[in-house]
Enzyme design. Structure first.
Site, PDB file in Angstrom:
ATOM      1  CB  ALA A  65      -0.875  -0.020   1.245  1.00  0.00           C
ATOM      2  N   GLY A 109       0.795  -5.130   0.787  1.00  0.00           N
ATOM      3  CA  GLY A 109      -0.367  -5.222  -0.110  1.00  0.00           C
ATOM      4  C   GLY A 109      -0.025  -5.834  -1.453  1.00  0.00           C
ATOM      5  CD  GLU A 112      -2.037  -7.728   2.705  1.00  0.00           C
ATOM      6  OE1 GLU A 112      -1.754  -6.564   2.345  1.00  0.00           O
ATOM      7  OE2 GLU A 112      -2.563  -7.985   3.792  1.00  0.00           O
TER       8      GLU A 112
HETATM    9  C1  LIG Z   1      -2.001  -3.196   2.470  1.00  0.00           C
HETATM   10  C2  LIG Z   1      -1.561  -3.267   3.892  1.00  0.00           C
HETATM   11  C3  LIG Z   1      -2.671  -2.883   4.803  1.00  0.00           C
HETATM   12  O1  LIG Z   1      -1.268  -4.601   4.189  1.00  0.00           O
HETATM   13  C4  LIG Z   1      -0.412  -2.370   4.250  1.00  0.00           C
HETATM   14  C5  LIG Z   1       0.828  -2.289   3.404  1.00  0.00           C
HETATM   15  O2  LIG Z   1       1.006  -2.786   2.319  1.00  0.00           O
HETATM   16  S1  LIG Z   1       2.037  -1.342   4.128  1.00  0.00           S
HETATM   17  C6  LIG Z   1       3.357  -1.338   2.971  1.00  0.00           C
HETATM   18  C7  LIG Z   1       4.210  -2.531   3.079  1.00  0.00           C
HETATM   19  N1  LIG Z   1       5.393  -2.362   2.235  1.00  0.00           N
HETATM   20  C8  LIG Z   1       6.563  -1.942   2.684  1.00  0.00           C
HETATM   21  O3  LIG Z   1       6.743  -1.668   3.861  1.00  0.00           O
HETATM   22  C9  LIG Z   1       7.680  -1.842   1.677  1.00  0.00           C
HETATM   23  C10 LIG Z   1       8.170  -0.406   1.563  1.00  0.00           C
HETATM   24  N2  LIG Z   1       9.266  -0.288   0.618  1.00  0.00           N
HETATM   25  C11 LIG Z   1      10.533  -0.704   0.889  1.00  0.00           C
HETATM   26  O4  LIG Z   1      10.821  -1.251   1.931  1.00  0.00           O
HETATM   27  C12 LIG Z   1      11.557  -0.426  -0.142  1.00  0.00           C
HETATM   28  O5  LIG Z   1      11.081   0.578  -0.995  1.00  0.00           O
HETATM   29  C13 LIG Z   1      11.934  -1.674  -0.981  1.00  0.00           C
HETATM   30  C14 LIG Z   1      12.704  -2.687  -0.100  1.00  0.00           C
HETATM   31  C15 LIG Z   1      10.728  -2.330  -1.602  1.00  0.00           C
HETATM   32  C16 LIG Z   1      12.895  -1.224  -2.140  1.00  0.00           C
HETATM   33  O6  LIG Z   1      13.976  -0.503  -1.634  1.00  0.00           O
HETATM   34  P1  LIG Z   1      14.884   0.376  -2.626  1.00  0.00           P
HETATM   35  O7  LIG Z   1      15.281  -0.433  -3.801  1.00  0.00           O
HETATM   36  O8  LIG Z   1      15.964   0.949  -1.788  1.00  0.00           O
HETATM   37  O9  LIG Z   1      13.914   1.513  -3.189  1.00  0.00           O
HETATM   38  P2  LIG Z   1      13.381   2.811  -2.403  1.00  0.00           P
HETATM   39  O10 LIG Z   1      14.312   3.935  -2.616  1.00  0.00           O
HETATM   40  O11 LIG Z   1      13.031   2.460  -0.994  1.00  0.00           O
HETATM   41  O12 LIG Z   1      11.992   3.057  -3.168  1.00  0.00           O
HETATM   42  C17 LIG Z   1      11.940   3.713  -4.423  1.00  0.00           C
HETATM   43  C18 LIG Z   1      10.794   4.723  -4.363  1.00  0.00           C
HETATM   44  O13 LIG Z   1       9.579   4.020  -4.142  1.00  0.00           O
HETATM   45  C19 LIG Z   1       8.933   4.537  -2.986  1.00  0.00           C
HETATM   46  N3  LIG Z   1       8.192   3.454  -2.325  1.00  0.00           N
HETATM   47  C20 LIG Z   1       8.587   2.184  -2.155  1.00  0.00           C
HETATM   48  N4  LIG Z   1       7.640   1.490  -1.510  1.00  0.00           N
HETATM   49  C21 LIG Z   1       6.643   2.345  -1.253  1.00  0.00           C
HETATM   50  C22 LIG Z   1       5.397   2.232  -0.589  1.00  0.00           C
HETATM   51  N5  LIG Z   1       4.940   1.042  -0.099  1.00  0.00           N
HETATM   52  N6  LIG Z   1       4.625   3.316  -0.489  1.00  0.00           N
HETATM   53  C23 LIG Z   1       5.010   4.505  -1.000  1.00  0.00           C
HETATM   54  N7  LIG Z   1       6.177   4.671  -1.659  1.00  0.00           N
HETATM   55  C24 LIG Z   1       6.988   3.617  -1.764  1.00  0.00           C
HETATM   56  C25 LIG Z   1      10.073   5.043  -2.128  1.00  0.00           C
HETATM   57  O14 LIG Z   1       9.618   5.963  -1.179  1.00  0.00           O
HETATM   58  C26 LIG Z   1      10.952   5.672  -3.191  1.00  0.00           C
HETATM   59  O15 LIG Z   1      10.416   6.906  -3.616  1.00  0.00           O
HETATM   60  P3  LIG Z   1      11.141   8.300  -3.244  1.00  0.00           P
HETATM   61  O16 LIG Z   1      11.041   8.437  -1.770  1.00  0.00           O
HETATM   62  O17 LIG Z   1      12.556   8.147  -3.726  1.00  0.00           O
HETATM   63  O18 LIG Z   1      10.342   9.319  -3.985  1.00  0.00           O
END
Ligand SMILES: CC(C)(O)CC(=O)SCCNC(=O)CCNC(=O)[C@H](O)C(C)(C)COP(=O)(O)OP(=O)(O)OC[C@H]1O[C@@H](n2cnc3c(N)ncnc32)[C@H](O)[C@@H]1OP(=O)(O)O
Length: 258
Positions: A65, A109, A112
């Site tokens: 998400a 998500g 999921e």
């Molecule tokens: C549906 C529910 C209720 O179950 C809840 C959820 O799904 S909560 C979300 C669960 N997901 C996460 O916690 C994963 C979050 N992302 C990461 O941990 C990392 O991005 C990664 C391991 C997948 C990849 O890391 P990396 O290669 O270092 O890329 P990043 O620089 O982190 O990401 C690039 C860019 O994408 C944006 N991003 C990544 N994931 C999300 C997200 N879930 N939501 C919003 N944005 C996301 C990240 O912020 C980066 O953007 P910028 O900040 O550079 O603009």
């Protein structure tokens, strides 16, 4: 372009839906979930579509998400809107077959969403996980329930409590994915499998899907009875007559989808 955050292509009888927010690793924003739901509505209503493939990019199927969108929500916001809303479940409610072609991250998500599909083909770089615990929340789109049914309590509990990811090989061993495919071939292979399904009798495919899904919702005795009744009802279709006649006559069946 009808959608902001996804691309829909028709490859023969297959609707290929590609999540397309590459800069955010296909984070499932409200707009993306709305677009995806609308695309599934359209594919389900289209008689030319016999199966659906959902995919992302090589780096990410979907990283969950949209955390930035969710971060400021209050308890009352999520409670009143019943967030995760019904539109998140649209894929799970689709009666046509849906295949997830997962490359890269399928987290939160994203994992999921993949589990809402009928089965998952994984690229060899796929990573699955429920990392919500690491950002102060828990899965809210079925992760604790569907993952447990796929991989069993011990592994699901470990993943949900630690936020650890599973790679493609572990996911295949655990029964989360049906098969691993080299990532460069993933989408073509998923479309090929979807085409194979789409060329079969549509109503019989729907009955098979409904019967397998019943296994998640009921006891063995009730499930077997349900299967038996659907099996009986295939004998009321033209396609059962055609399929069995074609076998006996050593020719390909000409499905009428009725
Ligand atoms: C549906 C529910 C209720 O179950 C809840 C959820 O799904 S909560 C979300 C669960 N997901 C996460 O916690 C994963 C979050 N992302 C990461 O941990 C990392 O991005 C990664 C391991 C997948 C990849 O890391 P990396 O290669 O270092 O890329 P990043 O620089 O982190 O990401 C690039 C860019 O994408 C944006 N991003 C990544 N994931 C999300 C997200 N879930 N939501 C919003 N944005 C996301 C990240 O912020 C980066 O953007 P910028 O900040 O550079 O603009």
């Amino acid at each position: 372009m009808p959608y902001e955050t996804i691309i829909v292509e028709h490859r023969g009888p297959v609707a290929l839906i590609t999540l397309n927010r590459p800069k955010a690793l296909n984070a499932l924003s409200d707009q993306l979930v709305t677009d995806l739901g609308n695309a599934v509505d359209a594919a389900e209503a289209d008689d030319n579509v016999g199966a659906i493939v959902i995919t992302g990019s090589e780096k990410a199927f979907a990283a969950g998400a949209d955390i930035k969108e969710m971060a400021g929500f209050s308890y009352m916001d999520v409670y009143k809107a019943n967030f995760i809303t019904a539109k998140w479940e649209r894929v799970a409610k689709c009666r046509k077959p849906v295949i997830a072609a997962v490359a890269g991250y399928a987290l939160g998500g994203g994992c999921e969403l993949a589990m809402m599909c009928d089965f998952i083909l994984a690229g060899d770089n796929a990573k699955f996980g429920q990392p919500e615990i690491t950002i102060g929340t828990i899965p809210g789109a079925g992760g604790t329930q569907r993952l447990t049914r796929f991989v069993g309590k011990s592994k699901a509990m470990e993943m949900c409590l630690t936020g650890r990811n599973m790679d493609a090989a572990e996911a295949e061993r655990a029964g989360l994915v049906s098969r691993i495919v080299p990532v460069a071939e993933l989408v073509d292979e998923a479309v090929k499998v979807a085409e194979r399904i789409a060329k079969l009798s549509r109503p019989i495919v729907m009955m098979a899907k409904e019967s397998v899904n019943k296994a998640y919702e009921t006891t063995l005795t009730e499930g077997v009875t349900f299967e038996r009744r659907l099996f009986h009802s295939t004998f009321a279709t033209e396609d059962q007559k055609e399929g069995m006649a074609a076998f006996a006559e050593k020719r390909q069946p000409d499905w009428k989808n009725r």
